[in-house]
Design a protein around this motif. Structure first.
Motif, PDB file in Angstrom:
ATOM      1  N   ARG A   1      -1.815  -8.448   3.565  1.00 37.85           N
ATOM      2  CA  ARG A   1      -2.233  -8.982   3.104  1.00 37.85           C
ATOM      3  C   ARG A   1      -2.717  -7.844   1.696  1.00 37.85           C
ATOM      4  O   ARG A   1      -3.349  -9.143   1.434  1.00 37.85           O
ATOM      5  CB  ARG A   1      -3.048 -10.231   4.112  1.00 37.85           C
ATOM      6  CG  ARG A   1      -1.851 -10.990   4.959  1.00 37.85           C
ATOM      7  CD  ARG A   1      -2.537 -11.922   5.220  1.00 37.85           C
ATOM      8  NE  ARG A   1      -3.608 -11.762   6.487  1.00 37.85           N
ATOM      9  CZ  ARG A   1      -4.611 -12.644   7.041  1.00 37.85           C
ATOM     10  NH1 ARG A   1      -4.295 -13.876   7.006  1.00 37.85           N
ATOM     11  NH2 ARG A   1      -5.346 -11.763   7.292  1.00 37.85           N
ATOM     12  N   MET A   2      -3.619  -7.246   1.898  1.00 37.83           N
ATOM     13  CA  MET A   2      -4.912  -6.735   1.290  1.00 37.83           C
ATOM     14  C   MET A   2      -4.556  -5.358   1.653  1.00 37.83           C
ATOM     15  O   MET A   2      -4.216  -4.289   2.476  1.00 37.83           O
ATOM     16  CB  MET A   2      -6.197  -7.322   1.949  1.00 37.83           C
ATOM     17  CG  MET A   2      -6.233  -8.882   1.862  1.00 37.83           C
ATOM     18  SD  MET A   2      -8.103  -9.117   2.460  1.00 37.83           S
ATOM     19  CE  MET A   2      -8.928  -7.926   0.991  1.00 37.83           C
ATOM     20  N   LEU A   3      -4.705  -4.997   0.450  1.00 35.31           N
ATOM     21  CA  LEU A   3      -4.583  -3.853  -0.373  1.00 35.31           C
ATOM     22  C   LEU A   3      -5.307  -2.947   0.919  1.00 35.31           C
ATOM     23  O   LEU A   3      -6.643  -2.927   0.490  1.00 35.31           O
ATOM     24  CB  LEU A   3      -4.539  -2.917  -1.294  1.00 35.31           C
ATOM     25  CG  LEU A   3      -2.694  -3.840  -2.152  1.00 35.31           C
ATOM     26  CD1 LEU A   3      -3.485  -2.826  -3.975  1.00 35.31           C
ATOM     27  CD2 LEU A   3      -1.651  -2.475  -1.942  1.00 35.31           C
ATOM     28  N   PRO A   4      -5.470  -1.209   1.366  1.00 33.13           N
ATOM     29  CA  PRO A   4      -6.432  -0.283   1.781  1.00 33.13           C
ATOM     30  C   PRO A   4      -7.683  -0.169   0.369  1.00 33.13           C
ATOM     31  O   PRO A   4      -6.820  -0.139  -0.740  1.00 33.13           O
ATOM     32  CB  PRO A   4      -5.477   0.506   2.152  1.00 33.13           C
ATOM     33  CG  PRO A   4      -4.553   0.255   2.513  1.00 33.13           C
ATOM     34  CD  PRO A   4      -4.161  -1.439   1.058  1.00 33.13           C
ATOM     35  N   VAL A   5      -8.379  -0.538   0.467  1.00 39.03           N
ATOM     36  CA  VAL A   5      -9.783   0.744   0.570  1.00 39.03           C
ATOM     37  C   VAL A   5      -9.774   1.964  -0.229  1.00 39.03           C
ATOM     38  O   VAL A   5      -9.531   2.671   0.303  1.00 39.03           O
ATOM     39  CB  VAL A   5     -10.973   0.046   0.878  1.00 39.03           C
ATOM     40  CG1 VAL A   5     -12.291   0.435  -0.221  1.00 39.03           C
ATOM     41  CG2 VAL A   5     -11.550  -1.194   1.117  1.00 39.03           C
TER      42      VAL A   5
END
Length: 293
Positions: free
Chosen positions: A285-289
């Protein structure tokens, strides 16, 4: 004459009344008494109190040091380690199932009361965890060994801890991970020397309650395999990760698969350009940092 004699007789037997002297506060007197209470039992009555600094002869000393000063001056230079043979709850602080053994320079895990549920042994000099350390302590739910010198964890050291939910081995000298107990929800091994070959392929697969996994600041060359669906937070920052695959986080054979619980992946500080592995994040749901260019 009879009247005079009677008056004199009454005067002799009537007590003279004079004003009572003002009450005076008597100073307290502290007498020494011989008792059957030994110094050890006095200490034991207060073992649940947090150590506090006190003043003795104009100098700050700890409660533990002060008690030893009252008992035997010959022990002043003895460090509070396991070698002193003190009961754990005199060496540490025991309180309602929790044992606090922090910053007392112990070099091994002390014997624990059988009802111990929470052990905090941070910032000591522990180098090794043996299988016998927790063999009889099946009630443990949280263990924190952060800031020690642990290089080795014997096989089976945590195998009987079926209730253990939180384990921290951060800031130690580990090169490989031990077998972890099945009900862990939080595992922290930040700032060790762990390489990818030090983590077995199925190390996390069966940990179906694991939500927080911290492996930052190690020497990993790749992301650990078979990460459980329960993961919410994954920290892999500042390792040596150079590549990831489409199956690292997702399932290449299932384009509809979504990791619904994953909220954060940190990969900054690794020698990998994340933009080259777009398909590896298609289920997130969110890209990795991390670095993308």
């Amino acid at each position: 004459m009879e009247t005079l004699q009677a008056t004199f007789f009454l005067f002799m037997f009537v007590p003279l009344v004079s004003p009572a002297p003002p009450l005076q506060q008597q100073p307290f007197q502290f007498d020494e008494y011989d008792t059957d209470v030994s110094m050890g039992s006095l200490i034991q009555q207060d073992y649940e109190m947090q150590p506090k600094d006190i003043i003795k002869d104009g100098t700050n000393v700890s409660l533990d040091t002060s008690l030893r000063l009252q008992g035997d001056d010959s022990q002043l230079d003895v460090p509070p380690t396991k070698d002193t043979n003190l009961p754990t709850c005199l060496l540490c602080v025991c309180l309602s199932g929790s044992v606090y053994c922090e910053e007392i320079d112990i070099e091994a895990v002390p014997p624990l009361p059988k009802e111990t549920a929470y052990l905090y042994a941070r910032f000591n000099k522990i180098k090794r965890i043996a299988a016998s350390d927790f063999a009889d302590i099946t009630t443990l739910r949280r263990i924190d060994f952060s800031g020690n010198r642990i290089e080795e964890i014997e096989d089976g050291a945590f195998s009987k801890l079926l209730l253990l939910e939180e384990l921290s081995l951060a800031e130690n000298r580990l090169v490989k991970l031990p077998v972890l107990p099945p009900k862990l929800t939080t595992f922290n091994a930040n700032q060790n020397r762990i390489k990818s070959r030090g983590i077995k392929a199925n190390a996390f697969k069966k940990l179906t309650n694991l939500a927080y996994l911290y492996l930052g600041h190690n020497a990993l060359e790749s992301v650990p395999l078979n990460l459980p669906e329960s993961l919410r937070i994954l920290h892999l920052q500042y390792n040596n990760i150079t590549t990831i695959t489409d199956d690292t986080f997702c399932k290449s054979n299932n384009t509809r698969y979504i990791r619904t619980r994953m909220d954060e992946i940190r990969m900054e500080g690794n020698p990998i350009v994340l933009a080259k592995h777009v398909n590896a994040f298609s289920c997130l749901r969110m890209l990795p940092v991390g670095t993308y260019y």
